[in-house]
Design a protein around this motif. Sequence first.
Motif, PDB file in Angstrom:
ATOM      1  N   ASN A  99      15.241  15.988  -7.388  1.00  0.00           N
ATOM      2  CA  ASN A  99      15.365  15.673  -8.811  1.00  0.00           C
ATOM      3  C   ASN A  99      14.514  14.491  -9.250  1.00  0.00           C
ATOM      4  OD1 ASN A  99      17.162  17.774  -9.008  1.00  0.00           O
ATOM      5  ND2 ASN A  99      18.978  16.484  -9.053  1.00  0.00           N
ATOM      6  N   ILE A 100      13.729  13.932  -8.339  1.00  0.00           N
ATOM      7  CA  ILE A 100      12.880  12.797  -8.712  1.00  0.00           C
ATOM      8  C   ILE A 100      11.803  13.277  -9.678  1.00  0.00           C
ATOM      9  CG2 ILE A 100      11.222  11.075  -7.899  1.00  0.00           C
ATOM     10  CD1 ILE A 100      12.818  10.904  -5.306  1.00  0.00           C
ATOM     11  N   VAL A 101      11.650  12.543 -10.772  1.00  0.00           N
ATOM     12  CA  VAL A 101      10.608  12.872 -11.749  1.00  0.00           C
ATOM     13  C   VAL A 101       9.478  11.844 -11.758  1.00  0.00           C
ATOM     14  CG1 VAL A 101      12.114  14.233 -13.233  1.00  0.00           C
ATOM     15  CG2 VAL A 101      11.894  11.774 -13.643  1.00  0.00           C
ATOM     16  N   LYS A 102       9.732  10.647 -11.246  1.00  0.00           N
ATOM     17  CA  LYS A 102       8.717   9.590 -11.241  1.00  0.00           C
ATOM     18  C   LYS A 102       8.918   8.695 -10.024  1.00  0.00           C
ATOM     19  CE  LYS A 102       5.623   6.641 -12.871  1.00  0.00           C
ATOM     20  NZ  LYS A 102       4.252   6.806 -12.463  1.00  0.00           N
ATOM     21  N   ILE A 103       7.831   8.437  -9.307  1.00  0.00           N
ATOM     22  CA  ILE A 103       7.860   7.542  -8.157  1.00  0.00           C
ATOM     23  C   ILE A 103       6.785   6.478  -8.353  1.00  0.00           C
ATOM     24  CG2 ILE A 103       7.377   7.327  -5.683  1.00  0.00           C
ATOM     25  CD1 ILE A 103       8.522  10.057  -5.253  1.00  0.00           C
ATOM     26  N   ASN A 104       7.163   5.230  -8.098  1.00  0.00           N
ATOM     27  CA  ASN A 104       6.214   4.122  -8.078  1.00  0.00           C
ATOM     28  C   ASN A 104       6.179   3.563  -6.664  1.00  0.00           C
ATOM     29  OD1 ASN A 104       5.604   4.174 -10.877  1.00  0.00           O
ATOM     30  ND2 ASN A 104       7.525   3.122 -11.281  1.00  0.00           N
ATOM     31  N   ILE A 105       4.986   3.483  -6.099  1.00  0.00           N
ATOM     32  CA  ILE A 105       4.814   3.000  -4.729  1.00  0.00           C
ATOM     33  C   ILE A 105       3.946   1.742  -4.758  1.00  0.00           C
ATOM     34  CG2 ILE A 105       3.940   3.546  -2.424  1.00  0.00           C
ATOM     35  CD1 ILE A 105       4.339   6.535  -3.158  1.00  0.00           C
ATOM     36  N   PHE A 106       4.378   0.735  -4.025  1.00  0.00           N
ATOM     37  CA  PHE A 106       3.641  -0.514  -3.919  1.00  0.00           C
ATOM     38  C   PHE A 106       3.297  -0.727  -2.444  1.00  0.00           C
ATOM     39  CE2 PHE A 106       6.844  -0.603  -7.217  1.00  0.00           C
ATOM     40  CZ  PHE A 106       6.094  -0.895  -8.349  1.00  0.00           C
ATOM     41  N   ILE A 107       2.016  -0.871  -2.134  1.00  0.00           N
ATOM     42  CA  ILE A 107       1.590  -1.120  -0.758  1.00  0.00           C
ATOM     43  C   ILE A 107       0.713  -2.367  -0.717  1.00  0.00           C
ATOM     44  CG2 ILE A 107       1.815   1.270   0.008  1.00  0.00           C
ATOM     45  CD1 ILE A 107      -1.164   1.651  -0.318  1.00  0.00           C
ATOM     46  N   THR A 108       0.732  -3.032   0.406  1.00  0.00           N
ATOM     47  CA  THR A 108      -0.027  -4.276   0.525  1.00  0.00           C
ATOM     48  C   THR A 108      -1.446  -4.065   1.036  1.00  0.00           C
ATOM     49  OG1 THR A 108       0.902  -4.668   2.720  1.00  0.00           O
ATOM     50  CG2 THR A 108       2.017  -5.726   0.846  1.00  0.00           C
ATOM     51  N   ASP A 109      -1.759  -2.853   1.497  1.00  0.00           N
ATOM     52  CA  ASP A 109      -3.093  -2.595   2.028  1.00  0.00           C
ATOM     53  C   ASP A 109      -3.458  -1.128   1.798  1.00  0.00           C
ATOM     54  OD1 ASP A 109      -5.442  -2.316   3.477  1.00  0.00           O
ATOM     55  OD2 ASP A 109      -4.661  -3.287   5.281  1.00  0.00           O
ATOM     56  N   PHE A 110      -4.474  -0.890   0.976  1.00  0.00           N
ATOM     57  CA  PHE A 110      -4.861   0.490   0.687  1.00  0.00           C
ATOM     58  C   PHE A 110      -5.468   1.194   1.893  1.00  0.00           C
ATOM     59  CE2 PHE A 110      -3.995   0.821  -3.836  1.00  0.00           C
ATOM     60  CZ  PHE A 110      -3.760   2.175  -3.936  1.00  0.00           C
ATOM     61  N   ALA A 111      -5.722   0.486   2.967  1.00  0.00           N
ATOM     62  CA  ALA A 111      -6.145   1.141   4.204  1.00  0.00           C
ATOM     63  C   ALA A 111      -5.022   2.028   4.745  1.00  0.00           C
ATOM     64  CB  ALA A 111      -6.556   0.102   5.240  1.00  0.00           C
ATOM     65  N   ASN A 112      -3.792   1.784   4.306  1.00  0.00           N
ATOM     66  CA  ASN A 112      -2.632   2.568   4.745  1.00  0.00           C
ATOM     67  C   ASN A 112      -2.319   3.749   3.829  1.00  0.00           C
ATOM     68  OD1 ASN A 112      -2.053   0.902   6.963  1.00  0.00           O
ATOM     69  ND2 ASN A 112      -0.928  -0.524   5.665  1.00  0.00           N
ATOM     70  N   PHE A 113      -3.134   3.953   2.804  1.00  0.00           N
ATOM     71  CA  PHE A 113      -2.863   4.985   1.800  1.00  0.00           C
ATOM     72  C   PHE A 113      -2.752   6.381   2.403  1.00  0.00           C
ATOM     73  CE2 PHE A 113      -4.310   7.794  -1.745  1.00  0.00           C
ATOM     74  CZ  PHE A 113      -3.292   7.516  -2.638  1.00  0.00           C
ATOM     75  N   SER A 114      -3.664   6.758   3.283  1.00  0.00           N
ATOM     76  CA  SER A 114      -3.615   8.110   3.858  1.00  0.00           C
ATOM     77  C   SER A 114      -2.408   8.280   4.781  1.00  0.00           C
ATOM     78  CB  SER A 114      -4.912   8.453   4.589  1.00  0.00           C
ATOM     79  OG  SER A 114      -5.119   7.587   5.668  1.00  0.00           O
ATOM     80  N   GLN A 115      -2.029   7.237   5.517  1.00  0.00           N
ATOM     81  CA  GLN A 115      -0.843   7.324   6.385  1.00  0.00           C
ATOM     82  C   GLN A 115       0.425   7.473   5.548  1.00  0.00           C
ATOM     83  OE1 GLN A 115      -1.604   3.655   8.500  1.00  0.00           O
ATOM     84  NE2 GLN A 115      -1.960   4.837  10.381  1.00  0.00           N
ATOM     85  N   LEU A 116       0.497   6.752   4.453  1.00  0.00           N
ATOM     86  CA  LEU A 116       1.615   6.886   3.520  1.00  0.00           C
ATOM     87  C   LEU A 116       1.702   8.329   3.038  1.00  0.00           C
ATOM     88  CD1 LEU A 116       3.492   6.296   0.977  1.00  0.00           C
ATOM     89  CD2 LEU A 116       1.418   5.462  -0.106  1.00  0.00           C
TER      90      LEU A 116
END
Length: 128
Positions: free
Chosen positions: A73-90
Motif C-alpha cells: 500500500n505504499i504510495v511514496k517512498i523517500n530514501i536518504f543515503i550518505t554515499d551515492f556509490a551505494n545507489f545500485s546496491q540499495l
Amino acid sequence: MSKRTIITNKAPNPMPYVFPQAVVANGLVFCSGSIAMDPSTCEIILGDIKDHTHQIIKNISAILEAAGSSLDNIVKINIFITDFANFSQLNEVYVQYFKGSNLPSRTCVAVKELPFDTDIEIECIATL
C-alpha cells in the motif's frame, strides 16, 4: 481530522517523546524515517547498505502492519543515503520488495550524515 499514532515493539522505538513510528490520518499512514536498527536492541545492525536496507524494510513492514496497512500500500517512498556509490546496491534490495506495475513513487537523495552515523534512512506514506 482525526489522527492516531502508531507504536509497535516489532520495530525500533523511535524516541517516543519526540516522534512516533507512524501517524494515521485521513486514510493514510505517514511513517517516520527508519534506520537499520534491530527492534530488540535498538542498535544499528552490522552489515553493508544491502543488510541495512533489508532491516529498514522489515521495520517499515512491521509498522505498516501495526497501522493496518502493508508494503503493497505504499504510495511514496523517500530514501536518504550518505554515499551515492551505494545507489545500485540499495536498488538490488529495493526491487526484491517493490516490483511490477504498482510501484510507489520514490525520491532518493544523498545527505551529509544520518542519525547514529548510519548510511541509509527511509520514510514512506501508505494507504490503509
